[in-house]
Design a protein around this motif. Structure first.
Motif, short mmCIF file in Angstrom:
data_model
loop_
_atom_site.label_atom_id
_atom_site.label_comp_id
_atom_site.label_asym_id
_atom_site.label_seq_id
_atom_site.Cartn_x
_atom_site.Cartn_y
_atom_site.Cartn_z
N ILE A 17 54.13 41.32 52.20
CA ILE A 17 55.37 41.09 53.13
C ILE A 17 54.72 40.78 54.07
O ILE A 17 53.90 41.00 54.63
N PRO A 18 55.62 40.41 55.14
CA PRO A 18 55.00 40.06 56.35
C PRO A 18 54.58 41.00 57.59
O PRO A 18 53.59 40.99 57.73
N TYR A 19 55.63 42.25 57.73
CA TYR A 19 55.30 43.48 58.39
C TYR A 19 54.65 44.48 57.53
O TYR A 19 55.53 44.79 56.88
N THR A 20 53.54 44.87 58.58
CA THR A 20 52.82 46.53 56.83
C THR A 20 53.75 47.42 58.14
O THR A 20 54.14 47.45 59.12
N SER A 21 53.41 48.82 57.61
CA SER A 21 54.47 49.78 58.23
C SER A 21 53.23 50.50 59.50
O SER A 21 53.79 51.02 60.44
N LEU A 22 52.21 49.74 59.04
CA LEU A 22 51.29 50.03 60.67
C LEU A 22 51.50 49.83 61.42
O LEU A 22 51.50 50.04 62.93
N CYS A 23 52.07 48.59 61.04
CA CYS A 23 51.87 47.63 62.78
C CYS A 23 52.82 47.54 63.22
O CYS A 23 53.16 48.23 64.60
N LEU A 24 54.66 48.46 62.90
CA LEU A 24 55.86 48.89 63.65
C LEU A 24 55.10 49.80 63.73
O LEU A 24 55.42 50.17 64.93
N ALA A 25 54.55 51.30 63.56
CA ALA A 25 54.32 52.78 63.91
C ALA A 25 53.48 52.24 64.76
O ALA A 25 53.91 53.01 66.14
N LYS A 26 52.38 51.30 65.06
CA LYS A 26 51.96 51.14 66.06
C LYS A 26 52.54 50.45 67.44
O LYS A 26 52.33 51.19 68.39
N ALA A 27 53.43 50.09 67.46
CA ALA A 27 54.01 49.35 68.35
C ALA A 27 55.13 49.87 69.21
O ALA A 27 55.09 49.62 69.97
N VAL A 28 55.60 51.41 68.17
CA VAL A 28 56.93 52.10 68.82
C VAL A 28 55.51 53.19 69.09
O VAL A 28 55.13 54.04 68.53
N LYS A 29 54.92 53.20 70.80
CA LYS A 29 54.37 53.68 71.58
C LYS A 29 55.49 55.52 71.70
O LYS A 29 56.12 55.90 72.13
N ASN A 30 54.25 56.58 71.09
CA ASN A 30 54.82 58.20 71.13
C ASN A 30 54.48 58.63 72.24
O ASN A 30 53.70 57.96 73.37
N ALA A 31 54.94 59.80 73.23
CA ALA A 31 54.98 60.03 74.47
C ALA A 31 53.47 59.84 75.19
O ALA A 31 53.54 60.03 75.73
N THR A 32 52.45 60.55 74.39
CA THR A 32 51.29 60.69 75.25
C THR A 32 50.97 59.51 75.11
O THR A 32 50.12 58.82 76.16
N GLU A 33 51.70 58.33 74.40
CA GLU A 33 50.44 57.15 74.88
C GLU A 33 51.13 56.60 75.47
O GLU A 33 50.38 55.88 76.82
N ILE A 34 52.40 56.61 75.83
CA ILE A 34 53.26 56.16 77.51
C ILE A 34 52.74 56.47 77.75
O ILE A 34 53.15 55.72 79.30
N GLN A 35 52.78 57.96 78.24
CA GLN A 35 51.77 58.49 79.13
C GLN A 35 50.86 57.81 80.11
O GLN A 35 50.30 57.45 80.87
N GLY A 36 49.62 57.78 78.89
CA GLY A 36 48.48 57.06 78.82
C GLY A 36 49.16 55.67 79.46
O GLY A 36 47.82 54.97 80.47
N MET A 37 49.68 55.12 79.82
CA MET A 37 49.49 53.46 79.49
C MET A 37 49.93 53.51 80.91
O MET A 37 49.81 52.99 81.96
N LYS A 38 51.16 54.26 81.07
CA LYS A 38 51.80 54.63 81.90
C LYS A 38 50.48 54.82 84.15
O LYS A 38 50.37 54.15 84.80
#
Lengths: 629, 629
Positions: free
Chosen positions: B319-340
């Motif tokens: 199938i086209p997209y794996t669950s991991l690909c989508l889960a990875k794409a939606v960043k959690n609060a810690t990841e967002i803070q890190g990106m900032k």
């Protein structure tokens, strides 16, 4: 927007006996060598028409539901019918409890293939009439059923017809010939152009099955299907032969014989061989039996599975769009001129309606149905009027929020000065087809109604005034229509535009403006589409502003890579009601657009009203087209 | 935008002897039971990575061309290589005349399948390494070759490797563990969440093959591929088992062993079985041999054909997209803070570069290469810097119009006060990944340069400030970025945005903003994409304005059907040069956006500069962020 047939009967059809007979037919080896465990009844006819003639309403016959979209499946134990959200209520009212309503679009609703796999015993046989299922649908369905261990088989005799005792005859209305003054190109030149494209793409045969393509190709019209000026026919064009399959009785009229040069063809390769409608299958078989390995047959993947399967795989695979579909979509100068004239006449009638409504509504007694009838009456007074192009959507207040509403006696509301009125209507004239929606208030609209109307208007203008490079597909413009609504948290759940035929179907491919498609053909100058964003507040009101617009070249300051640019020119010239606008929400550019548009309506339609001596409508028009300041 | 590897060598590689050896291998029954008439050499590695390690540069090895995209095919008589318009010049310079350059996108260029069909004798065998071709590509290619009477076969041993004497070893860099302070979610919780999705969709096995998905799942990073902090591995997750396939030497470090709880798993179902990287095939075979009929295996259709074909058809279709690909794409609060945080540090470095350039350019001697080196040097001074996230595009004047330019000694131009400078660059920090483009003028830009810049800016703002309903796909926003350019007859021929990883690949799926895709996943809060419209005037200059932006909920006046709305928040905080703007072309809303954006840059980046004591950069920042009036 054009609504679909959704007539009267709201009590369920009693289907027990019919289903018993159908199930017997499914086991009868007269129809198929082995018993069939499931039988699929699609909506369409053998030409995959959007609207179908009464003799083709097989799904309605078996289950009672008469909406435009739906697929019925009958097994030994079950009977189920799939339709979409527009029709959940109607279908539940029209079907008895032999039937299960399958609500498409809901997560818990299985697809027909999944449902079949879940209830059928292993190695079941699923039957379908190969004439009324398109080749691409057959392919997908067959693949899914096969992977679940079943098989999809073609049952040549339609099993519904076998149990449908009083099935109406296939219509065979009189053919109308269209001269060069309407078509711009003779059918002979269209055949030559088609052969040019065949040769370029190395095809030796072209099979035309879509009714509007055949009508367009031969510059003929019929009245076999309500609202659509088409006639039942097939055509097969070879490099120097033309075969037209049609009820031969229709070809006895001298005008038709002369138009088609049946008695004295100008050149041998333009001589039309006429054959009975039903003989297309055997004739295509004969053609295919004589094919050389290098011969290629061009057929659309939306053509029926029955015809498509006649063609050996080595000689051609079905492709999405035919050459005719695209040629028909790009209107020539004569067709454009005809469409303009048709829209001017149509605007006169609609403005007259509005002037009349303004006067009559306060007196009471104007209903959705009587307003629709009045609109038809006024249109019918215009020159070369043929009929409506779709059933009029005439809706007041909460009914306006039902996108595919059609007034019925039991839903019919009275127009008043307190509610928004939405009318989506159009007609067939010999020179062109119209489709226009206006949303009006004959009293004082609320601030919220005006606000929503203004967002819809901003979207309408954003599309209409958009400038975009040659080669752009219509779906890339869809978001322009929504941006203003989105910014306020609003939206509408339908596409923004569809192709419009010229004295042909009001819906046609292969171009359009919708977020739902991706494989539309790029817009090019001469194409005609609708621009119709909306907003629907359930239980309260509906708003839609629809113009038919022509794709035209646009002059731009620069010209990147010499691609050239396009924009739209409105063909519809009915004023947009200023009373419904919150003008302070419009930018200066948008105000200028509205003023320029309404001024053009006044100039062009006003002149025609003057010519026709329609004074009251003219007064109304002049008042309604005062510029915003 | 991130350019691709396009290194140094511009003289053709001599390939006569290599081709002779490859053709011998094609006839050698050691590799395949019958002689192979054609051998396909794709660009990718076994994980379908966008960037590949030196050991996987097989197409470059056989033909000499080292661009990022290209497919080579060798037959007994011919050798041909397909690449796209970005690389026509480079490929023609790097390949000797044993090779035919196939220019993709030109009408006269046949597809590989058509070309093969035209030159191969009937019933030919076409070979490919099933590890480096994705399952979906295999399927399409196999179908087309079969319908032309040939067959596509999997050759397990790679024939390029067989003739590549000094092939580099597969990298096996040290693994870096990431704690909760960077990832927000432990790998154990990610496994549990994955199993939840597996159970919901009734999968009993999940096969992960994309390197960034595996790195994300286990909260590990490597340095096996330049610019991409990933490591070669596979993972197979069952309902109560975890298998990680990786060079086992890498797991000896105590920190890694502890991170993965290799010696003392907390729960049996979270115990990781580690196996050698190469054993994934036999292990998946063993798993599949023991499958029950109801077991289903989840694998992406972009996974290698080799692994996909191990799975029995009845147990799962790719199938086209794996669950991991989508889960990875939606960043959690810690990841967002890190990106900032990463973007703040990155902005300090880039502002410093611009302050330095402003001072140094008038003196002469700053080149595209030295500017890029300076940018890297300044970034490397920031905390937790790991490396660049892609090769810096540093381009002056006409070089700026080459979209995927990378400065080479022979093209290197000197920066001056007379030409537009475009720098597209980014870095990997332990807390996040950056990607930013600014277009600057260090003298006085021409009116035309300013006009074009302003259209690009309007497009950038239109996307960045867009409000749209939850569930909207990114491709529906693409036209917003182009409307202002289109209105003046201009455009750019690349997409508008791509997903960005968090200390992962600078390009990631499954979301993005491009007119070219239709099957992207809807945008949702927490996704991070780039917003990078541009305009390129061949031979003169290039303009691109790129921010990385975060999808965030938007408060709207209304909330149609309770869907909620989204908009973007810029993570990139580098001032946009006012000098390049024709401010009179901006609307008041756009001017407000620019002022608010530049003010935020001053506040946030200024505070960080103060903290870091970077006075000169701070002076520059304050000057560059004066509001437009």
């Amino acid at each position: 927007m054009a609504s679909q047939k959704s007539d009267t009967a709201m009590s369920p059809k009693i289907t027990g006996e019919l289903l018993r007979q159908l199930r017997q037919a499914m086991k009868n080896c007269k129809f198929y060598s082995e018993p069939i465990q499931a039988y699929i009844v699609p909506s369409g006819d053998a030409h995959q028409s959007e609207y179908v003639a009464p003799c083709d309403c097989r799904r309605e016959f078996i289950c009672g539901f008469n909406g435009s979209a739906g697929t019925a499946i009958v097994t030994e134990q079950h009977a189920a019918m799939w339709t979409d959200g527009r029709y959940f209520l109607q279908a539940s009212q029209q079907m008895d409890n032999n039937w299960t309503l399958m609500k498409m679009g809901l997560k818990e609703t299985p697809s027909p293939e999944d449902w079949l796999s879940s209830i059928l015993p292993e190695n079941s046989i699923v039957g379908v009439d190969p004439w009324i299922i398109a080749a691409d649908q057959w392919k997908n369905m067959s693949r899914e059923l096969t992977s679940a261990g079943h098989s999809l088989v073609a049952v040549q005799d339609n099993l519904i017809d076998a149990v449908w005792m009083d099935r109406p005859e296939r219509p065979s209305t009189q053919l109308r010939t269209l001269g060069l003054e309407y078509t711009g190109i003779s059918w002979q030149d269209k055949i030559t152009a088609l052969r040019g494209k065949m040769s370029k793409r190395k095809f030796t045969w072209f099979v035309a099955t879509a009714l509007d393509e055949i009508a367009w190709l031969f510059n003929l019209r019929g009245a076999d299907i309500e609202y659509n000026p088409v006639f039942f026919a097939y055509a097969i064009v070879g490099v120097n032969t033309i075969r037209l399959f049609v009820d031969l009785k229709r070809l006895s009229a001298p005008a038709v014989r002369e138009h088609l040069q049946l008695d004295s063809p100008s050149k041998p390769e333009l001589s039309i061989r006429t054959l009975p409608y039903e003989s297309v299958y055997t004739e295509l078989q004969a053609i295919c039996a004589a094919l050389n390995p290098k011969d290629k047959v061009w057929i659309c993947d939306k053509a029926s599975c029955a015809l498509t399967q006649v063609i050996p795989k080595a000689n051609g695979s079905p492709i999405p769009y035919t050459s005719l579909c695209l040629a028909k979509a790009v209107k020539n100068a004569t067709e454009i001129q005809g469409m303009k004239v048709a829209h001017i006449k149509d605007a006169v009638a609609l403005c007259e309606l509005f002037a009349w409504l303004e006067k009559e509504i306060p007196k009471g007694g104007v209903t959705e149905i009587s307003a629709a009838d009045k609109a038809e009456d006024l249109r019918s007074q215009q020159k070369d009027f043929v009929g409506l192009s779709f059933p009029t959507i005439s809706s007041v207040g909460p009914n306006g929020a039902i996108i595919h509403y059609r007034p019925l006696p039991e839903t019919n509301r009275t127009l008043s000065v307190n509610e928004v009125y939405l009318i989506d209507s159009g007609a067939q004239y010999v020179d062109g087809t119209t489709d226009v929606t206006r949303t009006m208030h004959f009293g004082t609209p609320s601030a919220y109604e005006k606000e929503c109307f203004t967002y819809v208007l901003k979207g309408h203008i954003a599309v209409s005034a958009a400038v975009f490079p040659n080669g752009t597909k219509g779906h890339l413009l869809d978001s322009f229509a929504r941006a203003a609504l989105w910014e306020s948290g609003l939206d509408y759940l339908h596409g923004t535009g569809h192709g419009v035929g010229c004295f042909l179907n009001v819906h046609e491919g292969p171009c359009g403006i919708s977020y739902k498609t991706f494989d539309d053909e790029p817009l090019e100058a001469g194409m005609i589409v609708s621009d119709e964003p909306g907003y629907y507040e359930d239980g309260c009101f509906g708003i839609r502003i629809e113009n038919v617009v022509l794709v035209v070249p646009s002059e731009t300051k620069y010209n990147y890579r010499n691609r050239g640019s396009l924009t739209f020119e409105p063909l519809t010239l009915v004023p947009i009601q200023v009373k419904m606008m919150s003008t302070e929400l419009l930018t200066q550019k948008e105000r200028d657009w509205v003023n320029e548009y309404n001024r053009k309506c006044r100039d062009v339609i006003g002149a025609e009203m003057q010519r026709q001596g329609r004074k009251e409508a003219l007064d109304w028009l002049i008042r309604e087209t005062q510029p915003i300041v």
